[in-house]
Design an enzyme around this catalytic site. Sequence first.
Site, PDB file in Angstrom:
ATOM      1  N   SER A 117       2.295  -0.948   2.456  1.00 21.09           N
ATOM      2  CA  SER A 117       3.590  -0.938   3.142  1.00 21.09           C
ATOM      3  C   SER A 117       4.319  -2.260   2.942  1.00 21.09           C
ATOM      4  CB  SER A 117       3.389  -0.699   4.640  1.00 21.09           C
ATOM      5  OG  SER A 117       4.601  -0.891   5.341  1.00 21.09           O
TER       6      SER A 117
ATOM      7  N   TYR B  17      11.316  -0.102   1.574  1.00 22.38           N
ATOM      8  CA  TYR B  17      12.545   0.391   2.204  1.00 22.38           C
ATOM      9  C   TYR B  17      13.680  -0.395   1.574  1.00 22.38           C
ATOM     10  CZ  TYR B  17       9.833   2.633   5.958  1.00 22.38           C
ATOM     11  OH  TYR B  17       8.973   3.422   6.671  1.00 22.38           O
TER      12      TYR B  17
ATOM     13  N   THR C 274      10.715   4.740   0.071  1.00 18.28           N
ATOM     14  CA  THR C 274      10.700   5.712   1.182  1.00 18.28           C
ATOM     15  C   THR C 274      12.131   6.120   1.499  1.00 18.28           C
ATOM     16  OG1 THR C 274       8.656   4.793   2.030  1.00 18.28           O
ATOM     17  CG2 THR C 274       9.974   6.079   3.573  1.00 18.28           C
TER      18      THR C 274
ATOM     19  N   LYS D 199       9.253   8.756  -1.639  1.00 21.16           N
ATOM     20  CA  LYS D 199       8.402   9.257  -0.556  1.00 21.16           C
ATOM     21  C   LYS D 199       9.276   9.796   0.563  1.00 21.16           C
ATOM     22  CE  LYS D 199       4.842   7.771   2.736  1.00 21.16           C
ATOM     23  NZ  LYS D 199       5.636   7.612   3.976  1.00 21.16           N
TER      24      LYS D 199
ATOM     25  N   HIS E 298       6.761  11.830   6.990  1.00 14.61           N
ATOM     26  CA  HIS E 298       6.492  10.527   7.596  1.00 14.61           C
ATOM     27  C   HIS E 298       5.512  10.664   8.768  1.00 14.61           C
ATOM     28  CE1 HIS E 298       8.493   6.405   7.276  1.00 14.61           C
ATOM     29  NE2 HIS E 298       7.643   6.216   8.264  1.00 14.61           N
TER      30      HIS E 298
END
Length: 330
Positions: free
Chosen positions: A92, A115, A141, A206, A230
């Site tokens: 992440s 992100y 994402t 994603k 998610h």
Amino acid sequence: MNPVLAELHEKARAVLDPVHYDFFAGGAGDEVVLAENEAAFRRLALLPRVLRGEENGPEFPVLISPTAFHKLAHPDGELATARAAGTVLVSSMASTVPIADVVAAATGPVWFQLYLQPDPEVTEELIRRAERAGCAALVVTVDSPVFGRHRRDLAHGFHDLPAGLAAENMRDLPGTPGLRRIEMAPFTWADIDRVRDLTSLPVWLKGVLHPDDAVLAVEHGVAGIFVSNHGGRQLDVVPAALDALPAVVDAVGGRIPVVLDGGVRSGADIALALALGASAAGIGRPVLWGLAADGEAGVRKVLDALRDEFEHVLALCGGQLSRDMVVVRC
Ligand SMILES: Cc1cc2nc3c(=O)[nH]c(=O)nc-3n(C[C@H](O)[C@H](O)[C@H](O)COP(=O)(O)O)c2cc1C
Ligand SMILES: O=C(O)C(=O)c1ccccc1
């Protein structure tokens, strides 16, 4: 559910600060989708094929889906997860260990989850950090134009990392975004094109659920997609991830790989995802439970248990999985 995963979940619940447990466990809204992700697997059954001898099945088709803030689960944080991984670890962007240290500790390939940031210079610098660290792919994402509303977090007033912990990838960036929360903003396919132009790394998306978006992903040169809601943490009116998978697989038509994440808790769940056309299954919360319960060893237990159980299910299925083997329970 695999019994090793169930036991580690119970231990994690017992040892974690309840606020942090709820951050990990919780979903958006009424948590309908959170429950559905697991329930969808229970509605399906596999028709095994017989008399096929010993066929070679797929390699262990599991990767670790990106989850934020591993130091809330264990002091070693993402370092422990990376050491235990042995498979693709999607790290992440909101990790509490910098990506370079995650890659250095990892026992398998590391992909960087991103992100997109409101300031394109910040996005570019994050991509450079992932490249310099040696990440093998980027995972953008796309299901989070805004934050999901997690009622458990709102009830606890949990918004930011506690003092002393930071989203380490966010240090010393242009405009100095905060270190204890991550910005989310709405983007477009043109932004995905820009990311593709910025890097030679494969770019995955994603959080795709609509088949038409899967087709657009192929057209925009995306390397692969995660069918994911998610973990039920964004829009609480979407289908279970597994239920959205077949239409996406059909739309993609084998042109790029499709990973399924959400609710995968056993070897049989992995087999069902593969039979419906996924190339691999992503695991989110069970990794956090293993980490909280027993650090690196706990994450290893989760992956070993899933590998062992998947191989057993595959052997009982005749070594291969295909959609004709999936039926709906009556
Ligand atoms: C605590 C938590 C944090 C998460 N953080 C991220 C993240 O930083 N980036 C991301 O793309 N997805 C994130 N996710 C979603 C996971 O990648 C994944 O889609 C989901 O957890 C899969 O479902 P599962 O937990 O049922 O296996 C997070 C999920 C959880 C539970
Ligand atoms: O909680 C999440 O699901 C998530 O994606 C996230 C992202 C950044 C920071 C914290 C959590």
